[in-house]
Scaffold this motif. Structure first.
Motif, PDB file in Angstrom:
ATOM      1  N   ASN A 305       0.844  -1.199   0.000  1.00  0.00           N
ATOM      2  CA  ASN A 305       0.000   0.000   0.000  1.00  0.00           C
ATOM      3  C   ASN A 305       0.879   1.248   0.000  1.00  0.00           C
ATOM      4  O   ASN A 305       1.617   1.494   0.949  1.00  0.00           O
ATOM      5  N   PRO A 306       0.811   2.093  -1.047  1.00  0.00           N
ATOM      6  CA  PRO A 306       1.654   3.284  -1.097  1.00  0.00           C
ATOM      7  C   PRO A 306       1.176   4.412  -0.201  1.00  0.00           C
ATOM      8  O   PRO A 306       1.871   5.405  -0.038  1.00  0.00           O
ATOM      9  N   LEU A 307      -0.021   4.316   0.354  1.00  0.00           N
ATOM     10  CA  LEU A 307      -0.490   5.351   1.264  1.00  0.00           C
ATOM     11  C   LEU A 307       0.004   5.057   2.674  1.00  0.00           C
ATOM     12  O   LEU A 307      -0.138   3.949   3.181  1.00  0.00           O
ATOM     13  N   ASP A 308       0.570   6.028   3.299  1.00  0.00           N
ATOM     14  CA  ASP A 308       1.029   5.878   4.678  1.00  0.00           C
ATOM     15  C   ASP A 308      -0.104   6.280   5.605  1.00  0.00           C
ATOM     16  O   ASP A 308      -0.459   7.440   5.715  1.00  0.00           O
ATOM     17  N   GLU A 309      -0.689   5.282   6.299  1.00  0.00           N
ATOM     18  CA  GLU A 309      -1.853   5.594   7.123  1.00  0.00           C
ATOM     19  C   GLU A 309      -1.528   6.483   8.321  1.00  0.00           C
ATOM     20  O   GLU A 309      -2.405   6.946   9.019  1.00  0.00           O
ATOM     21  N   HIS A 310      -0.231   6.725   8.543  1.00  0.00           N
ATOM     22  CA  HIS A 310       0.132   7.604   9.660  1.00  0.00           C
ATOM     23  C   HIS A 310       0.393   9.035   9.195  1.00  0.00           C
ATOM     24  O   HIS A 310       0.753   9.885   9.989  1.00  0.00           O
ATOM     25  N   SER A 311       0.223   9.281   7.880  1.00  0.00           N
ATOM     26  CA  SER A 311       0.530  10.614   7.350  1.00  0.00           C
ATOM     27  C   SER A 311      -0.440  11.661   7.887  1.00  0.00           C
ATOM     28  O   SER A 311      -1.593  11.384   8.177  1.00  0.00           O
ATOM     29  N   ASP A 312       0.043  12.871   7.973  1.00  0.00           N
ATOM     30  CA  ASP A 312      -0.819  14.015   8.276  1.00  0.00           C
ATOM     31  C   ASP A 312      -1.719  14.243   7.060  1.00  0.00           C
ATOM     32  O   ASP A 312      -1.236  14.451   5.952  1.00  0.00           O
ATOM     33  N   LEU A 313      -3.031  14.214   7.279  1.00  0.00           N
ATOM     34  CA  LEU A 313      -3.964  14.313   6.164  1.00  0.00           C
ATOM     35  C   LEU A 313      -3.863  15.642   5.432  1.00  0.00           C
ATOM     36  O   LEU A 313      -4.226  15.747   4.269  1.00  0.00           O
ATOM     37  N   ASP A 314      -3.364  16.661   6.091  1.00  0.00           N
ATOM     38  CA  ASP A 314      -3.265  17.963   5.430  1.00  0.00           C
ATOM     39  C   ASP A 314      -2.026  18.077   4.549  1.00  0.00           C
ATOM     40  O   ASP A 314      -1.918  18.972   3.730  1.00  0.00           O
ATOM     41  N   THR A 315      -1.075  17.183   4.743  1.00  0.00           N
ATOM     42  CA  THR A 315       0.160  17.278   3.960  1.00  0.00           C
ATOM     43  C   THR A 315       0.385  16.063   3.076  1.00  0.00           C
ATOM     44  O   THR A 315       1.327  16.051   2.290  1.00  0.00           O
ATOM     45  N   ILE A 316      -0.470  15.041   3.172  1.00  0.00           N
ATOM     46  CA  ILE A 316      -0.273  13.821   2.385  1.00  0.00           C
ATOM     47  C   ILE A 316      -0.272  14.143   0.892  1.00  0.00           C
ATOM     48  O   ILE A 316      -1.064  14.955   0.417  1.00  0.00           O
ATOM     49  N   ASP A 317       0.665  13.529   0.185  1.00  0.00           N
ATOM     50  CA  ASP A 317       0.787  13.767  -1.255  1.00  0.00           C
ATOM     51  C   ASP A 317      -0.092  12.775  -2.003  1.00  0.00           C
ATOM     52  O   ASP A 317       0.296  11.636  -2.232  1.00  0.00           O
ATOM     53  N   LEU A 318      -1.291  13.226  -2.380  1.00  0.00           N
ATOM     54  CA  LEU A 318      -2.216  12.327  -3.069  1.00  0.00           C
ATOM     55  C   LEU A 318      -1.862  12.150  -4.533  1.00  0.00           C
ATOM     56  O   LEU A 318      -2.531  11.422  -5.254  1.00  0.00           O
ATOM     57  N   ALA A 319      -0.785  12.784  -4.980  1.00  0.00           N
ATOM     58  CA  ALA A 319      -0.320  12.534  -6.344  1.00  0.00           C
ATOM     59  C   ALA A 319       0.180  11.106  -6.495  1.00  0.00           C
ATOM     60  O   ALA A 319       0.338  10.598  -7.596  1.00  0.00           O
ATOM     61  N   THR A 320       0.420  10.429  -5.352  1.00  0.00           N
ATOM     62  CA  THR A 320       0.881   9.036  -5.413  1.00  0.00           C
ATOM     63  C   THR A 320      -0.181   8.110  -5.973  1.00  0.00           C
ATOM     64  O   THR A 320       0.086   6.930  -6.171  1.00  0.00           O
ATOM     65  N   VAL A 321      -1.387   8.617  -6.279  1.00  0.00           N
ATOM     66  CA  VAL A 321      -2.416   7.741  -6.860  1.00  0.00           C
ATOM     67  C   VAL A 321      -1.973   7.175  -8.198  1.00  0.00           C
ATOM     68  O   VAL A 321      -2.533   6.207  -8.678  1.00  0.00           O
ATOM     69  N   SER A 322      -0.969   7.756  -8.824  1.00  0.00           N
ATOM     70  CA  SER A 322      -0.539   7.249 -10.119  1.00  0.00           C
ATOM     71  C   SER A 322       0.395   6.055 -10.000  1.00  0.00           C
ATOM     72  O   SER A 322       0.769   5.460 -11.001  1.00  0.00           O
ATOM     73  N   THR A 323       0.824   5.706  -8.775  1.00  0.00           N
ATOM     74  CA  THR A 323       1.688   4.541  -8.640  1.00  0.00           C
ATOM     75  C   THR A 323       0.940   3.287  -9.038  1.00  0.00           C
ATOM     76  O   THR A 323      -0.282   3.268  -9.111  1.00  0.00           O
ATOM     77  N   LEU A 324       1.681   2.212  -9.257  1.00  0.00           N
ATOM     78  CA  LEU A 324       1.101   1.073  -9.957  1.00  0.00           C
ATOM     79  C   LEU A 324       0.002   0.337  -9.219  1.00  0.00           C
ATOM     80  O   LEU A 324      -0.921  -0.158  -9.833  1.00  0.00           O
ATOM     81  N   ALA A 325       0.099   0.184  -7.928  1.00  0.00           N
ATOM     82  CA  ALA A 325      -0.926  -0.620  -7.259  1.00  0.00           C
ATOM     83  C   ALA A 325      -0.846  -0.409  -5.762  1.00  0.00           C
ATOM     84  O   ALA A 325       0.009   0.286  -5.255  1.00  0.00           O
ATOM     85  N   GLY A 326      -1.774  -1.037  -5.049  1.00  0.00           N
ATOM     86  CA  GLY A 326      -1.699  -1.053  -3.605  1.00  0.00           C
ATOM     87  C   GLY A 326      -2.895  -0.478  -2.895  1.00  0.00           C
ATOM     88  O   GLY A 326      -3.041  -0.627  -1.696  1.00  0.00           O
ATOM     89  N   TYR A 327      -3.807   0.188  -3.616  1.00  0.00           N
ATOM     90  CA  TYR A 327      -4.942   0.806  -2.951  1.00  0.00           C
ATOM     91  C   TYR A 327      -6.118  -0.143  -2.813  1.00  0.00           C
ATOM     92  O   TYR A 327      -6.963   0.037  -1.961  1.00  0.00           O
ATOM     93  N   GLY A 328      -6.209  -1.127  -3.695  1.00  0.00           N
ATOM     94  CA  GLY A 328      -7.338  -2.047  -3.645  1.00  0.00           C
ATOM     95  C   GLY A 328      -8.613  -1.446  -4.199  1.00  0.00           C
ATOM     96  O   GLY A 328      -9.700  -1.858  -3.816  1.00  0.00           O
ATOM     97  N   TYR A 329      -8.526  -0.445  -5.078  1.00  0.00           N
ATOM     98  CA  TYR A 329      -9.765   0.113  -5.632  1.00  0.00           C
ATOM     99  C   TYR A 329      -9.770   0.189  -7.151  1.00  0.00           C
ATOM    100  O   TYR A 329     -10.802   0.505  -7.749  1.00  0.00           O
ATOM    101  N   GLY A 330      -8.657  -0.084  -7.816  1.00  0.00           N
ATOM    102  CA  GLY A 330      -8.594   0.052  -9.271  1.00  0.00           C
ATOM    103  C   GLY A 330      -9.617  -0.792 -10.007  1.00  0.00           C
ATOM    104  O   GLY A 330     -10.357  -0.284 -10.861  1.00  0.00           O
ATOM    105  N   LEU A 331      -9.702  -2.085  -9.674  1.00  0.00           N
ATOM    106  CA  LEU A 331     -10.653  -2.962 -10.366  1.00  0.00           C
ATOM    107  C   LEU A 331     -12.103  -2.656 -10.013  1.00  0.00           C
ATOM    108  O   LEU A 331     -12.938  -2.522 -10.913  1.00  0.00           O
TER     109      LEU A 331
END
Length: 372
Positions: A305-331
């Protein structure tokens, strides 16, 4: 980020208004109507469209707010989900505080406002994915993700509604383009080439793969380059991008230490009487039979999972959505996009060899079915 109670964050009057609007019945609009109505974007038609959205959007958004505060397993209280809820409440308040639309100036101001609403919600999908990952971290490891039907059903409803809201706003905003592309009616391309869209989506997916792994398998695309049909290119691009991305990752990871040349991913576009079907085939090793029931759930992914669940929500870089996999929502999201217009997505896998994805796209030109 501390969890906040709904009633502490927003006024009691606003919450009561949300529940009142959330109980109203939304109005479905068919694609045929969108195409016919949008083919003549006169000031009068744009005024009628904005007046409709002024009443319709608050109903749809209010319903999602109500859903977001009643989720099981404590998902409603996860910081990322609370942030999404706040976005929806802010948008509901903006829509309800906008005065009645009576003339062209009102319509233009309203259009600017709903476009800002659309932008505000750009990161809803990765933020909800973060909320689900926060939930996953707290769940007992022995809980089967398939048993969490309530969450899967909610997320299907929630994301399908989001597709509908963004389609309505995007269509209205696009009709203001003084120089629309040829054969386009707002978001809808009346002569879209699925082969061209597949080629563009493939290039985007390969560039991500190159960035992640340093190399990318070839992709061969077959079909009639002159074939076109009415569809929304951005929707098809998203679906093909996700599917090709999955195939590239599977092939790349299977052959990373092999002396053999990685086999190409194959895309075939077929023009049927009922559907246009795009088949995406790879030799990435396939999916175990035990994993197939999980691939369309939102709590499952075979990648880190490329999202760090401990990240500060105000500073998290959501540009990481372009990484290849790990979110469990693409399909599951891709399947919803297909189903939004009456199509579907099927996955057939042969463990030890590879996977075939069948993307069925419904022919839209004469569809009078109301969209979700």
């Amino acid at each position: 980020m501390a969890a906040k109670k709904l009633y502490e964050s927003f006024s009691k009057e606003l919450i009561e208004e949300v529940h009142r609007w959330g109980s109203m019945k939304q109005t479905g609009v068919s694609l045929k109507y969108m195409m016919e109505f949008g083919s003549k974007p006169t000031p009068r038609n744009l005024l009628i469209s904005s007046q409709f959205l002024h009443k319709e959007l608050p109903m749809r958004i209010a319903r999602r707010v109500i859903d977001l505060q009643t989720l099981p397993y404590g998902l409603s209280h996860k910081p990322a989900v609370l942030k999404v809820r706040d976005w929806y409440l802010d948008s509901f308040r903006d829509l309800r505080s906008f005065p009645d639309i009576k003339d062209e100036n009102d319509e233009l101001e309203f259009t600017k406002m709903i476009n800002l609403v659309k932008v505000r919600h750009n990161n809803v999908v990765p933020m909800m994915a973060l909320g689900v990952q926060q939930l996953k971290k707290d769940l007992h490891p022995k809980i089967d993700y398939q048993d969490l039907d309530e969450i899967h059903q909610f997320l299907d409803r929630f994301y399908m509604s989001r597709i509908g809201i963004r389609m309505l706003i995007g269509q209205h905003v696009a009709l203001h383009d003084p120089n629309p592309p040829p054969d386009c009616v707002g978001y809808i391309h009346t002569k879209m080439s699925p082969l061209e869209v597949a080629r563009n989506a493939t290039e985007d997916a390969r560039s991500i793969c190159l960035r992640e792994y340093g190399s990318a398998p070839k992709v061969n695309i077959y079909g009639d380059p002159n074939f076109t049909f009415p569809y929304v290119p951005t929707h098809l691009h998203l679906m093909v991008f996700e599917l090709v991305k999955n195939s590239l990752r599977a092939v790349e990871e299977r052959f990373v230490d092999s002396d053999k040349v990685a086999p190409p991913v194959r895309i075939i576009v077929a023009d049927g009487l009922e559907d246009v079907t795009i088949k995406i085939s790879d030799e990435g090793g396939g999916i175990p039979r035990s994993g197939l029931p999980k691939i369309f759930t939102y709590l499952y992914s075979t990648a880190r999972n490329p999202l760090d669940e401990h990240s500060d929500l105000d500073t998290i870089d959501l540009a990481t959505v372009s990484t290849l996999a790990g979110y469990g929502y693409g399909l599951p999201i891709s399947r919803l996009y297909a189903r939004y217009f009456g199509g579907d997505l099927q996955i057939i896998s042969m463990e030890g060899y590879g996977t075939d994805a069948y993307l069925h796209l419904s022919r839209l030109g004469d569809s009078q079915e109301p969209l979700p």
